[in-house]
Structure formats: C-alpha cells, structure tokens
Design a protein around this motif. Structure first.
Motif, mmCIF file in Angstrom:
data_model
loop_
_atom_site.group_PDB
_atom_site.id
_atom_site.type_symbol
_atom_site.label_atom_id
_atom_site.label_comp_id
_atom_site.label_asym_id
_atom_site.label_seq_id
_atom_site.Cartn_x
_atom_site.Cartn_y
_atom_site.Cartn_z
ATOM 1 N N GLY A 1 0.814 -1.212 0.000
ATOM 2 C CA GLY A 1 0.000 0.000 0.000
ATOM 3 C C GLY A 1 0.848 1.263 0.000
ATOM 4 O O GLY A 1 0.502 2.251 -0.674
ATOM 5 N N LYS A 2 1.954 1.245 0.723
ATOM 6 C CA LYS A 2 2.868 2.395 0.712
ATOM 7 C C LYS A 2 3.452 2.599 -0.684
ATOM 8 O O LYS A 2 3.572 3.736 -1.162
ATOM 9 N N GLY B 1 -3.282 1.000 -0.139
ATOM 10 C CA GLY B 1 -2.704 2.185 0.487
ATOM 11 C C GLY B 1 -3.767 3.133 0.999
ATOM 12 O O GLY B 1 -4.860 2.723 1.415
ATOM 13 N N ASP C 1 0.842 4.149 -2.949
ATOM 14 C CA ASP C 1 0.723 5.600 -2.730
ATOM 15 C C ASP C 1 1.823 6.357 -3.463
ATOM 16 O O ASP C 1 1.585 7.426 -4.038
#
Length: 507
Positions: free
Chosen positions: A288-289, A375, A292
């Motif tokens: 998810g990071k 994210g 982003d």
C-alpha cells in the motif's frame, strides 16, 4: 534488545498479534497479560475482557464478535471470533482527498517499450490466442516450437506464449458469460506487452472468430493474424501455418528499443494469496505504501478480489471520488452476495484452510488486511471484470478472489505488472505482465527464496519500517518494468495461469 513477542496495531484494539510462537503461561509485559493457551505464530490473543457478543477489534476495525466471554490472554481465532452482519456506514466519498501528483519532470522513470498508440509496455511478447478450447493443442504446439534456441536471433522478444482456456463453446451466447470471455481475450490481444497476436479457431464454435473480431473491434493486419483449423486443413496444417505467421511477426516484434518512460505508464494489478496473520501487518500495508508512491507519480494500481474485501468495503466507499463510484462498488457486493447465497464460499465467512492455519479467523479479518494493498489513495473508479482501465490512481476491478482468474482480469484491463503478497507461500506467475511476489514473514521467505522477490517480514522482525519497505517495492516496480526478470519469470511460471472467469451455465 528483547523484542515484544506481540504486535499492537491500534491503541483501541482488544487483541494483539503474536510476532512469534508464544507458549502457555508466557508473560506479555507490554500488555500486562499472561497467555492462557499456546499461541501460534501470526495468531491473536485478547488483551482485555471481552463479553460474549461484543466486537473484536483489530486495526480499530470490527473483525467479528466474541462467541463467549473472553479473558485477557485468551487465544482468539475462528472458534471464538464469530462472523455476523453489522451496520456499515458507507459514507460515499466523504473521505475523498485528491492525491497531489508530482509534476512531470519530477516523476520517476523506467525503461519501457513505447507503442505506436502511446501506451507503454514492460515486456515484448508474441501471444497465441484461442477462441475455443478445441484449438488449444495447436496454440501450444506452435508456441513450443519457438523455444529459447529459436528465439536467440530475436533478443528483444521476451517470449512466444500460448494463452489457452477451457471456454468458447457449449456456453451462453448472450449476456455476461460470452461478453466476459471476449472482453478478456481482446484485452490481452491489445495489451501493450503484446507485440503480435495469432488467434486460432476451430471454425464451428459458439465464440465465432468473425463475430468475436466484430464485437471487439479487432482487425487483422501485420500484428494480428488468424487461423481457422477447419479451413486450413486440420491440426497439422494449422500448426505449420501458425509457425509461419509467427516467423513473419518476429522481425517487427524484435525491432523495439527500451527508452526512458514516466512511471505514470505503470499499471499494477494488486493480488494476495496464501495469506496469513502477518499479511495485513507487513506485505499488504507495505505494498500500500508503494501504491501511494506510484499514484503520486501518476501511475495506476488495480485493487480486486471483491469477495475478499467483504466486511471492510465501507472503508473504501468512503474514499471514493464520488458517491456514484462508491455505489458502483456496493452494487457489485450485492451481486456477489446473491450469487453466493447458500453456498460454502469465502464471502459467507469461511476462509481457506491455509488462511485459517496462518491466523486469519474469517473473511472480514482477511479483507481488513487485503484492503491495505490499496494504500491510502482515493478510489477513482470501479470497473467490471476485464474492462479497459482508463483512469489513473487507485481503482477497483470486480473479480473473483481466485488469484489466476483475478489477475487475468487485471491484465486484460491493462495491468503491465502484477504484485502478489503471500504469507503461506505462492508460486504464481503471469504472462505477459510479470509478477512480483512479496513475502509477509521471514521464515517463509527463507524457505521459498526461489519464488519470493522481496521479504517484507523484516517489518515483523523490527528491522524495517513500512515506509522503507514501500520505497523498496516501488523501486522493484521500476526495475522489473525496465526488463529485470522477476523470480516467476526466471522459473518460466505464468503460461498456465491465464484463466478467464468461467461464469455462467455450460450446456
């Protein structure tokens, strides 16, 4: 330094996750509790009294309800964390915050293959497609002929790949089933990673070749050829004609060069399979990071596996760009709940035996971890299975939870990379978009090094942060998009993982 044997995810949680195996009677000093049973790796234990029927909270989100009165230190799993329906506030679009996209000159870049229509590929393959399973052997025999030795004179061609399936005849002609198959096939034929396509048919199938091309707006030419076995003279003649067609496409396919391209052209399909109790703590949020970061660079990520998002869908509808987009997502759940009524499937509560053994109590807990692959970016659109993805940013595609079927839809929609998180271990691969596999825990990564690309277990070990892992994953996106082989590519895995969604009646 002695590490805390448990992981607390939110101050409001009434459970924590075992970072390691915890024996009965162990003192958990950080929580002020004593374990009342042996707690397996990745499983949960209660940190305070929970009355029967009260919510069990993980990431400050309901993952189920206590099936009995719970004492602190109790092992919390599917035997006492029960799934039940509860009211959800969808809050359509109320948490929408547009992402600040980096200016073009500040965006990351990779070495991509720019096509004539402006799209960018990460691989350069020739695909052999079939309208019906009756032509599967012909497609495989043609592809097998173009082995590593015969492709040595074409160093810029990554592979000649047969995309075979079990459908095309004895199925519904109208509505969703045939539309799904045709949309999937045409998405692959048009894919930016496909330099040339050969489409093989038998001749009498319900998925008629001419009607298929007309419906999907496909036209034959230098890079799209067709063979009909009944007209060509049968199996052997079709194989020889197919070999000749591929030979004629190879020179043009080889005449490409990689060039610097903006990361805005990267489209990643997000997958998880063989999940465990750590997936939602390490690999999924780390991915998810990376998502982003990709979105800030103008790129696209596709969150899918709709039944495996059930229970936390309201956290995604709240991030939708508009109430209409949020409602699109809810409408798909309505379809799934009706489709699965009375069936022993995940959306009705029971996860796979491997998920359960790894510490996941039910589908809501699995969904809570799975959604973290997306994210914190807003949801810009919701697509049907295999629909062309045209929006940038985070989008959702409605697919089954079964990984090969789900990834097939994402690739048909335009994904030129797949990123796959796993806790129990996965051997998945895909063509023509390469798969990057992320391990949620270090023991599994070490056991399956030949299949895993990145170890996110360092987050569980306390040796890396989620932000650091996100940066590493994003850099791997750029490297593999530039031509570096993933582990599944090195193993040659992915040819048999092309599985269009086989929905509908057969007859």
């Amino acid at each position: 330094m002695v590490k805390n044997p448990t992981i607390r995810l939110d101050a409001n949680d009434n459970v924590v996750v075992a970072r390691e195996e915890i024996p009965k009677g162990a003192q958990i000093e950080a929580e002020g509790i004593t374990s009342l049973q042996d707690i397996p790796l990745g499983h949960k234990l209660a940190t305070r009294p929970i009355k029967k029927g009260d919510p069990v909270l993980k990431y400050d989100t309901i993952i189920g309800f206590a099936g009995e009165d719970i004492e602190p230190g109790t092992w919390m799993h599917s035997h006492n964390v029960l799934m039940d329906s509860f009211a959800k506030d969808y809050r359509h679009g109320q948490d929408y915050r547009p992402t600040e996209i980096l200016p073009p000159d500040e965006r990351a870049s990779f070495m991509g293959i720019r096509r004539a229509d402006g799209r960018v590929g990460t691989r350069n393959c020739i695909g052999i497609f079939i309208t019906v399973n009756c032509s599967a052997t012909v497609a495989r025999r043609i592809a097998n002929y173009f082995d590593e030795e015969r492709l040595a004179d074409y160093p810029n061609v990554d592979a000649v790949v047969p995309f075979v399936h079990e459908q095309g005849c004895g199925m519904e002609m109208t509505g969703e089933p045939m539309d799904l198959l045709r949309r999937t096939l045409s998405g692959y034929i048009r894919h930016p990673n496909i330099a040339g396509a050969l489409v093989c048919s038998l001749g009498c199938e319900r998925n008629n070749l001419q009607r298929f091309f007309e419906t999907e707006g496909l036209e034959t030419g230098k890079s799209i050829r067709t063979i009909t076995m009944q007209e060509t003279g049968g199996t052997a003649a079709a194989i020889e004609a197919g070999k000749q067609a591929i030979r004629e496409m190879l020179d043009e396919a080889n005449a490409v060069t990689r060039e610097p391209c903006s990361a805005e052209h990267i489209m990643v399909g997000l997958q998880c399979g063989g999940s465990d109790g750590f997936s939602g703590l390490s690999a999924n949020p780390a991915l998810g990071k990376a998502v982003d970061i990709l979105v800030r660079n103008g790129g696209t990520a596709i969150l899918s596996e709709t039944p495996e998002l059930y229970g936390v869908e309201h956290t995604l509808t709240a991030r939708a760009r508009s109430p209409e987009i949020g409602q699109k997502f809810v409408d798909r759940f309505t379809w799934w709940l009706e489709y699965n009524k009375g069936k022993d499937t995940q959306i009705n509560g029971k996860v796979s035996p491997g998920n359960n053994a790894g510490g996941i109590a039910n589908i809501i807990e699995k969904a809570l971890g799975g959604a973290k692959k997306g994210g914190s970016s807003s949801v810009n659109e919701v697509y049907l299975y295999a629909e062309p993805v045209k929006e940038h940013g985070l989008v959702i595609m409605d697919t089954p939870g079964y990984d090969p079927v789900s990834a097939t839809g994402q690739i048909a929609g335009g994904a030129n990379l797949i990123c796959f998180t796993t806790g129990r271990g996965s051997c998945f691969g895909s063509y023509p978009a390469p798969t990057i596999k992320l391990a949620s825990n270090t023991p599994m990564f070490q056991r399956m090094r030949g299949d895993m690309d990145i170890n996110c277990g360092t987050v569980i070990d306390g040796d890396a942060t989620l932000d650091e892992m996100g940066e590493e994953i994003f850099q791997r996106f750029l490297d593999i998009a530039s031509g570096v082989k993933s582990k599944s590519e090195e193993l040659g895995v992915g040819e048999d993982e092309f599985i269009p969604w086989p929905i509908g009646a057969l007859g």
